[in-house]
Design a protein around this motif. Structure first.
Motif, PDB file in Angstrom:
ATOM      1  N   PHE A  18       0.817  -1.219   0.000  1.00  0.00           N
ATOM      2  CA  PHE A  18       0.000   0.000   0.000  1.00  0.00           C
ATOM      3  C   PHE A  18       0.850   1.267   0.000  1.00  0.00           C
ATOM      4  O   PHE A  18       0.499   2.263  -0.592  1.00  0.00           O
ATOM      5  CB  PHE A  18      -0.935   0.022   1.215  1.00  0.00           C
ATOM      6  N   LYS A  19       1.990   1.220   0.688  1.00  0.00           N
ATOM      7  CA  LYS A  19       2.838   2.408   0.809  1.00  0.00           C
ATOM      8  C   LYS A  19       3.621   2.631  -0.477  1.00  0.00           C
ATOM      9  O   LYS A  19       3.748   3.757  -0.958  1.00  0.00           O
ATOM     10  CB  LYS A  19       3.789   2.226   2.001  1.00  0.00           C
ATOM     11  N   SER A  20       4.133   1.531  -1.032  1.00  0.00           N
ATOM     12  CA  SER A  20       5.037   1.633  -2.186  1.00  0.00           C
ATOM     13  C   SER A  20       4.368   2.148  -3.456  1.00  0.00           C
ATOM     14  O   SER A  20       4.986   2.839  -4.257  1.00  0.00           O
ATOM     15  CB  SER A  20       5.654   0.262  -2.479  1.00  0.00           C
ATOM     16  N   VAL A  21       3.090   1.804  -3.663  1.00  0.00           N
ATOM     17  CA  VAL A  21       2.412   2.176  -4.911  1.00  0.00           C
ATOM     18  C   VAL A  21       1.841   3.590  -4.804  1.00  0.00           C
ATOM     19  O   VAL A  21       1.102   3.901  -3.880  1.00  0.00           O
ATOM     20  CB  VAL A  21       1.271   1.169  -5.220  1.00  0.00           C
ATOM     21  N   THR A  22       2.204   4.434  -5.769  1.00  0.00           N
ATOM     22  CA  THR A  22       1.689   5.816  -5.766  1.00  0.00           C
ATOM     23  C   THR A  22       0.544   5.932  -6.780  1.00  0.00           C
ATOM     24  O   THR A  22       0.349   5.056  -7.623  1.00  0.00           O
ATOM     25  CB  THR A  22       2.797   6.814  -6.169  1.00  0.00           C
ATOM     26  N   MET A  23      -0.156   7.051  -6.716  1.00  0.00           N
ATOM     27  CA  MET A  23      -1.222   7.314  -7.694  1.00  0.00           C
ATOM     28  C   MET A  23      -0.615   7.403  -9.102  1.00  0.00           C
ATOM     29  O   MET A  23      -1.223   6.985 -10.082  1.00  0.00           O
ATOM     30  CB  MET A  23      -1.959   8.601  -7.351  1.00  0.00           C
TER      31      MET A  23
END
Length: 201
Positions: A18-23
């Motif tokens: 969840f943290k690693s993936v950006t919009m």
């Protein structure tokens, strides 16, 4: 479009966390602009919340279906484990841990929903096992169902069970066996050993 974003984000969050993936990552992967995502989701937290709920409903629906098949209770728990692992992609990126750390509110809501769902499922499983004579009849059903739930959550703590030492799939197998060996009768043990031996083949 909202549905497509939801599906792609769910897939990416599970694979990379969840943290690693950006919009930006999601937009690039889908070949759309970030603006398009923001037209459907006000911020990343909202997207994380929706993907978590989306996943929860897929998994709880699948578990309900497995329970409705009225399999042998020991077999049922192994089927559920297998189904959950497929949908959580073996939790390669520890999404549960990242969710808890970076989105505690979403994690808390999800945990309450999981507790309610699992509680019902495990209580039914234990009652069924007792009535078939494969689980011990003197079990404290409330205690066993709650200790099972807290164990399932505890083994997701990567500080206690680092993934490099405890691959998730094997960890789940070991935990399930640990749980079942504590509650089966000699008749249940035979079924359990048969399932474990066939899984290793």
């Amino acid at each position: 479009m909202k549905e497509k974003i939801l599906h792609k984000a769910t897939d990416m969050f599970l694979n990379y966390g969840f943290k690693s993936v950006t919009m930006d990552d999601i937009a690039n992967k889908m070949g759309i602009s970030k603006k398009t995502i923001y037209a459907h989701y006000a911020n990343k937290t909202k997207l994380v919340e929706d993907t978590s709920m989306h996943l929860f409903h897929i998994i709880s629906g699948g578990i309900d279906h497995i329970c409705s098949l009225e399999k042998n209770p020991i077999e049922e728990l192994y089927e559920i484990k297998k189904f959950v692992m497929v949908h959580l992609k073996d939790e390669k990126s520890s999404p549960q841990y990242q969710l808890q750390k970076y989105y505690p509110k979403v994690h808390g809501t999800l945990r309450d929903m999981q507790f309610e769902m699992m509680q019902e499922c495990v209580v039914d499983n234990i009652k069924q096992g007792i009535s078939l004579g494969i689980y011990r009849e003197n079990l404290d059903i409330e205690f066993v169902s709650r200790i099972y739930f807290s164990g399932v959550n505890s083994i997701k703590d990567i500080h206690v069970f680092p993934v490099n030492k405890f691959p998730v799939s094997k960890l789940m197998d070991d935990y399930l066996e640990y749980h079942l060996r504590g509650i089966v009768t000699p008749k249940g043990r035979k079924i359990l050993n048969k399932i474990i031996n066939s899984n290793q083949g």
